[in-house]
Design an enzyme around this catalytic site. Sequence first.
Site, PDB file in Angstrom:
ATOM      1  N   GLY A   6     -18.615  39.519 -41.676  1.00 35.41           N
ATOM      2  CA  GLY A   6     -19.729  39.711 -42.766  1.00 35.41           C
ATOM      3  C   GLY A   6     -20.539  38.419 -43.215  1.00 35.41           C
ATOM      4  CG  HIS A  47     -26.022  34.502 -40.387  1.00 42.80           C
ATOM      5  ND1 HIS A  47     -26.173  34.360 -38.994  1.00 42.80           N
ATOM      6  CD2 HIS A  47     -24.878  33.852 -40.754  1.00 42.80           C
ATOM      7  CE1 HIS A  47     -25.142  33.662 -38.489  1.00 42.80           C
ATOM      8  NE2 HIS A  47     -24.335  33.685 -39.730  1.00 42.80           N
ATOM      9  N   GLY A  64     -28.084  35.085 -36.862  1.00 45.99           N
ATOM     10  CA  GLY A  64     -27.230  34.767 -35.616  1.00 45.99           C
ATOM     11  C   GLY A  64     -26.505  36.074 -35.257  1.00 45.99           C
ATOM     12  CG  HIS A  65     -23.372  37.786 -38.061  1.00 48.49           C
ATOM     13  ND1 HIS A  65     -23.863  37.092 -39.198  1.00 48.49           N
ATOM     14  CD2 HIS A  65     -22.303  37.620 -37.585  1.00 48.49           C
ATOM     15  CE1 HIS A  65     -22.428  36.294 -39.133  1.00 48.49           C
ATOM     16  NE2 HIS A  65     -21.574  36.635 -38.584  1.00 48.49           N
ATOM     17  CD  GLN A  73     -14.259  32.750 -33.381  1.00 47.76           C
ATOM     18  OE1 GLN A  73     -13.650  32.604 -34.484  1.00 47.76           O
ATOM     19  NE2 GLN A  73     -15.306  33.252 -33.333  1.00 47.76           N
ATOM     20  CB  SER A 112     -22.972  28.518 -40.492  1.00 46.30           C
ATOM     21  OG  SER A 112     -21.594  28.914 -40.931  1.00 46.30           O
TER      22      SER A 112
HETATM   23  O1  PAF Z   1     -16.383  34.333 -35.882  1.00 48.42           O
HETATM   24  C1  PAF Z   1     -15.935  34.829 -36.892  1.00 48.42           C
HETATM   25  O2  PAF Z   1     -16.610  35.618 -37.659  1.00 48.42           O
HETATM   26  C2  PAF Z   1     -14.312  35.351 -36.838  1.00 48.42           C
HETATM   27  O3  PAF Z   1     -13.682  34.149 -36.434  1.00 48.42           O
HETATM   28  C3  PAF Z   1     -14.046  36.368 -36.058  1.00 48.42           C
HETATM   29  C4  PAF Z   1     -14.255  36.371 -34.634  1.00 48.42           C
HETATM   30  C5  PAF Z   1     -14.697  37.665 -36.426  1.00 48.42           C
HETATM   31  C6  PAF Z   1     -12.477  36.856 -36.275  1.00 48.42           C
HETATM   32  O4  PAF Z   1     -12.160  37.092 -37.394  1.00 48.42           O
END
Ligand code: PAF
Length: 280
Positions: free
Chosen positions: A31, A34, A36-37, A153, A185
């Site tokens: 959640g 922004h 980036g998402h 990640q 971020s």
């Molecule tokens: O990058 C993130 O926002 C989190 O680490 C993810 C991949 C949603 C896992 O909770």
Amino acid sequence: MEVIHDPAEYQQRTLAWRRDGLRHALVPTMGALHAGHYRLIEEARAHAERVSVSLFVNPKQFGPSEDLAKYPRTFEADRAACAVRGVDLLFAPDAEAMYPAGFQTHVEVAGLSEPLCGAARPGHFRGVTTVVLKLLLLGQPTAAIFGWKDAQQFLVLRRMARDLAVPVEMIGVETVREPDGLALSSRNAYLSAAERGAAPAIYRGLSVAREAFGRGERDAAKLIAAARAEIAREPLLTIEYLEARSLETLAELTRAEEGNTLLAAAVRCGSTRLIDNVRL
Ligand code: PAF
């Protein structure tokens, strides 16, 4: 856009998509969405007829002294942002639904999870891999979309999917930046005005190293020193790590190799920890 809170219901809905032969791209998020998402959502749309976004602040990936309690929660704004971008389904479970009483299973990618953020945040990647595998099993997506901003990640999750033969394409999307270079971020919201002014030095530092690499410098120590010197000009920033690592294995490099070098940094800016990277 449909909003589903119940994991079983999410799984039923996405299994129906699969039965209907529809490709489904999942964008896992915590959640506080922004630009980036939004870029991840756009990429998801390019890969599938159905797009779901998961919104879950995953307690398992926060250490006891980390920012779980104060992590920004902006559900209504996130819902509106997803709806306007044509997301088909928003999956927003709560922690009790994802980890009901008696939950005992965790997934761990050895090796790739250990250096960099793994060293600074013990248990963090175990929490990430556990929740993402559960999201993949619930959503059964044909593609899952992640940002390269969290490079380690992405590498850990891609390894997990390969090792466990999860039938999903793991897609990494380039980092979206503010005009001054700061990587977007959700944690940027924590920065004071002065800290926000200092934070772009992280990317400036990484860019100085990338430019030196472009001029032919391959000595990793020199590239790191150049990046560090630029970041050190900002007294509000403290480097936690800044390292050159193999993009495949995350082994430390003494010589940067074209196409296989991740220059990754974690930097403290006041009480906020920011990460960024460039790939050489
Ligand atoms: O990058 C993130 O926002 C989190 O680490 C993810 C991949 C949603 C896992 O909770």
